[in-house]
Design an enzyme around this catalytic site. Structure first.
Site, PDB file in Angstrom:
ATOM      1  N   GLU A 135      33.241  47.906  46.935  1.00 55.19           N
ATOM      2  CA  GLU A 135      33.354  49.047  45.842  1.00 55.19           C
ATOM      3  C   GLU A 135      31.835  49.504  45.240  1.00 55.19           C
ATOM      4  O   GLU A 135      31.727  50.538  45.557  1.00 55.19           O
ATOM      5  CB  GLU A 135      33.802  48.163  44.404  1.00 55.19           C
ATOM      6  CG  GLU A 135      35.515  48.031  44.222  1.00 55.19           C
ATOM      7  CD  GLU A 135      36.137  48.411  43.667  1.00 55.19           C
ATOM      8  OE1 GLU A 135      35.884  47.483  42.859  1.00 55.19           O
ATOM      9  OE2 GLU A 135      37.228  49.429  43.614  1.00 55.19           O
TER      10      GLU A 135
ATOM     11  N   HIS B  12      38.257  43.034  46.562  1.00 57.81           N
ATOM     12  CA  HIS B  12      38.786  44.336  46.752  1.00 57.81           C
ATOM     13  C   HIS B  12      38.258  44.410  48.416  1.00 57.81           C
ATOM     14  O   HIS B  12      37.301  43.821  48.740  1.00 57.81           O
ATOM     15  CB  HIS B  12      37.798  45.304  46.126  1.00 57.81           C
ATOM     16  CG  HIS B  12      37.722  45.253  44.496  1.00 57.81           C
ATOM     17  ND1 HIS B  12      38.929  46.364  44.469  1.00 57.81           N
ATOM     18  CD2 HIS B  12      37.542  44.764  44.338  1.00 57.81           C
ATOM     19  CE1 HIS B  12      38.742  46.335  42.532  1.00 57.81           C
ATOM     20  NE2 HIS B  12      38.214  44.866  42.564  1.00 57.81           N
TER      21      HIS B  12
ATOM     22  N   HIS C 180      47.523  45.558  43.424  1.00 58.45           N
ATOM     23  CA  HIS C 180      46.700  46.168  44.131  1.00 58.45           C
ATOM     24  C   HIS C 180      45.644  45.414  44.287  1.00 58.45           C
ATOM     25  O   HIS C 180      44.576  45.512  44.940  1.00 58.45           O
ATOM     26  CB  HIS C 180      46.566  47.222  43.195  1.00 58.45           C
ATOM     27  CG  HIS C 180      46.574  47.280  41.183  1.00 58.45           C
ATOM     28  ND1 HIS C 180      45.426  46.331  41.082  1.00 58.45           N
ATOM     29  CD2 HIS C 180      47.516  46.610  40.829  1.00 58.45           C
ATOM     30  CE1 HIS C 180      45.775  45.849  39.725  1.00 58.45           C
ATOM     31  NE2 HIS C 180      46.980  46.082  39.135  1.00 58.45           N
TER      32      HIS C 180
ATOM     33  N   HIS D  36      35.115  39.619  42.358  1.00 57.25           N
ATOM     34  CA  HIS D  36      34.698  39.848  41.258  1.00 57.25           C
ATOM     35  C   HIS D  36      34.854  38.844  40.794  1.00 57.25           C
ATOM     36  O   HIS D  36      36.461  38.785  40.100  1.00 57.25           O
ATOM     37  CB  HIS D  36      34.997  41.404  40.686  1.00 57.25           C
ATOM     38  CG  HIS D  36      34.825  43.013  41.307  1.00 57.25           C
ATOM     39  ND1 HIS D  36      35.522  43.820  41.679  1.00 57.25           N
ATOM     40  CD2 HIS D  36      33.693  42.742  41.511  1.00 57.25           C
ATOM     41  CE1 HIS D  36      34.763  44.795  42.030  1.00 57.25           C
ATOM     42  NE2 HIS D  36      33.728  44.276  42.011  1.00 57.25           N
TER      43      HIS D  36
ATOM     44  N   HIS E  78      38.811  38.543  41.257  1.00 60.50           N
ATOM     45  CA  HIS E  78      40.111  39.254  42.602  1.00 60.50           C
ATOM     46  C   HIS E  78      39.524  39.991  43.427  1.00 60.50           C
ATOM     47  O   HIS E  78      37.695  39.665  42.678  1.00 60.50           O
ATOM     48  CB  HIS E  78      40.688  40.446  41.502  1.00 60.50           C
ATOM     49  CG  HIS E  78      39.560  40.942  40.920  1.00 60.50           C
ATOM     50  ND1 HIS E  78      39.860  41.099  39.808  1.00 60.50           N
ATOM     51  CD2 HIS E  78      39.382  41.928  40.947  1.00 60.50           C
ATOM     52  CE1 HIS E  78      38.464  42.365  39.258  1.00 60.50           C
ATOM     53  NE2 HIS E  78      38.473  42.690  40.294  1.00 60.50           N
TER      54      HIS E  78
ATOM     55  N   THR F 142      36.831  48.957  37.616  1.00 61.93           N
ATOM     56  CA  THR F 142      36.858  50.060  38.640  1.00 61.93           C
ATOM     57  C   THR F 142      38.862  50.588  38.994  1.00 61.93           C
ATOM     58  O   THR F 142      38.339  51.276  39.674  1.00 61.93           O
ATOM     59  CB  THR F 142      35.668  49.333  39.732  1.00 61.93           C
ATOM     60  OG1 THR F 142      37.161  48.197  40.437  1.00 61.93           O
ATOM     61  CG2 THR F 142      34.923  49.038  40.045  1.00 61.93           C
TER      62      THR F 142
HETATM   63  N1  LIG Z   1      37.952  45.686  39.460  1.00 61.97           N
HETATM   64  S1  LIG Z   1      36.711  44.901  37.771  1.00 61.97           S
HETATM   65  O1  LIG Z   1      37.026  45.819  36.946  1.00 61.97           O
HETATM   66  O2  LIG Z   1      36.527  43.556  38.062  1.00 61.97           O
HETATM   67  C1  LIG Z   1      37.901  44.878  36.632  1.00 61.97           C
HETATM   68  C2  LIG Z   1      38.245  43.938  35.754  1.00 61.97           C
HETATM   69  C3  LIG Z   1      39.121  43.768  35.123  1.00 61.97           C
HETATM   70  C4  LIG Z   1      40.121  44.538  34.875  1.00 61.97           C
HETATM   71  O3  LIG Z   1      40.951  44.623  34.029  1.00 61.97           O
HETATM   72  C5  LIG Z   1      41.714  45.520  34.365  1.00 61.97           C
HETATM   73  N2  LIG Z   1      43.453  46.113  33.310  1.00 61.97           N
HETATM   74  O4  LIG Z   1      43.493  45.034  32.920  1.00 61.97           O
HETATM   75  N3  LIG Z   1      41.232  46.266  34.920  1.00 61.97           N
HETATM   76  C6  LIG Z   1      39.781  45.637  35.853  1.00 61.97           C
HETATM   77  C7  LIG Z   1      39.092  45.503  36.665  1.00 61.97           C
HETATM   78 ZN   LIG Z   2      37.401  44.612  40.850  1.00 61.41          ZN
END
Ligand SMILES: NS(=O)(=O)c1ccc2o/c(=N\O)[nH]c2c1
Ligand SMILES: [Zn+2]
Length: 263
Positions: free
Chosen positions: A106, A96, A65, A119, A94, A205
């Site tokens: 996002e 998006h 994802h 992010h 990572h 998110t």
């Molecule tokens: N997409 S986000 O909100 O930055 C994010 C960051 C860290 C995360 O860890 C997660 N599961 O363990 N989901 C997630 C989303």
């Molecule tokens: Zn993210």
């Protein structure tokens, strides 16, 4: 499992993750800059301070994802300043993105989406209640995590991100990962001054959508080339299709306010 298709996308996440629909501090949000519910300038907000030594060993992973860069646990990174009262440790970054340049981020600014969003995920390393990222996510602490969000826009090639975008073809298949070759200088990716940003209390998110994130979303986008954007769109989701739109739509603000560090 959850994803971004019709069958398992954001509108279905509430089934396994009720907070998706009942939460009052969900992310992302639309950052409105004028009118009633708009971001309010806060002159007390200081620049964000990051100390990112060049990471020496890291894994670059396609988890189906997103694509994620994660250094070894011993990394000596630090985040402080801005709206933060504690020091945070870098966990991973990572992205998006969308399948065309008019969608993908996002967060939105007055309804506008950027083609992608980066992010940088951190966890509070000074809390007595947890001592790892995973524990922080499960802690119920309202500011267990701090995520720095940077919009990506199409323009000149980004030489600092080239080592990352050049690696995307190596993790085309979901579940694949590579050990990052050599050092990666994350600091070089960011603008010199981290002064102009929006900040608000939100959530992850993606599931588990935990409401434990202090969000800091920077006003200035980072430029990447069309070729670099296309490289993201060739990454597979594990069902023989490219990941094309791993972004959650904006969530209701409820009683939250958004602060801006700039006028
Ligand atoms: N997409 S986000 O909100 O930055 C994010 C960051 C860290 C995360 O860890 C997660 N599961 O363990 N989901 C997630 C989303
Ligand atoms: Zn993210």
């Amino acid at each position: 499992p959850w994803g971004y298709s019709k069958e398992n996308g954001p509108a279905t996440w509430h089934k396994d993750c009720p907070i998706a629909n009942t939460g009052v501090r969900q992310s992302p949000i639309d950052l409105i800059t004028t009118g009633q519910t708009c971001a309010k300038y806060d002159s007390n907000l200081k620049p964000v301070i990051v100390s990112y030594p060049a990471f020496s060993e890291a894994t670059f992973l396609n988890n189906g994802h997103s694509v994620q860069f994660q250094p070894s646990a011993g990394n000596l990174s630090e985040l402080s300043g801005g709206p933060l009262t504690k020091k945070y440790k870098f966990e991973q970054f990572h992205f998006h993105w969308g399948n065309n340049d008019s969608e993908g981020s996002e967060h939105r600014v007055n309804g506008k989406m950027y083609p992608a969003e980066l992010h940088l995920v951190h966890w509070n390393s000074e809390s007595p209640n947890f001592s790892s990222f995973q524990e922080a996510v499960g802690s119920n602490d309202p500011h267990a995590l701090c995520v720095l969000g940077f919009f990506l826009k199409v323009g000149a090639e980004n030489a600092s991100l080239k080592p990352i975008t050049d690696l995307l073809s190596k993790v085309k298949n979901a579940g694949s990962s590579v050990s990052f070759p050599g050092k990666f200088d994350l600091k070089a990716v960011l603008p010199e001054t981290l002064t102009d940003y929006y900040t608000y209390d939100g959530s992850l998110t993606t599931p588990p959508l935990a409401e434990c994130v202090k969000w800091i979303v920077f006003k200035e986008p980072i430029e990447v080339s069309t070729a670099q954007m296309e490289a993201f769109r060739a990454v597979d989701d594990g069902h023989g299709k490219p990941i094309t739109g791993n972004y959650r739509p904006p969530c209701p603000l409820h009683t939250r306010t958004v602060a801006a560090s700039f006028k």
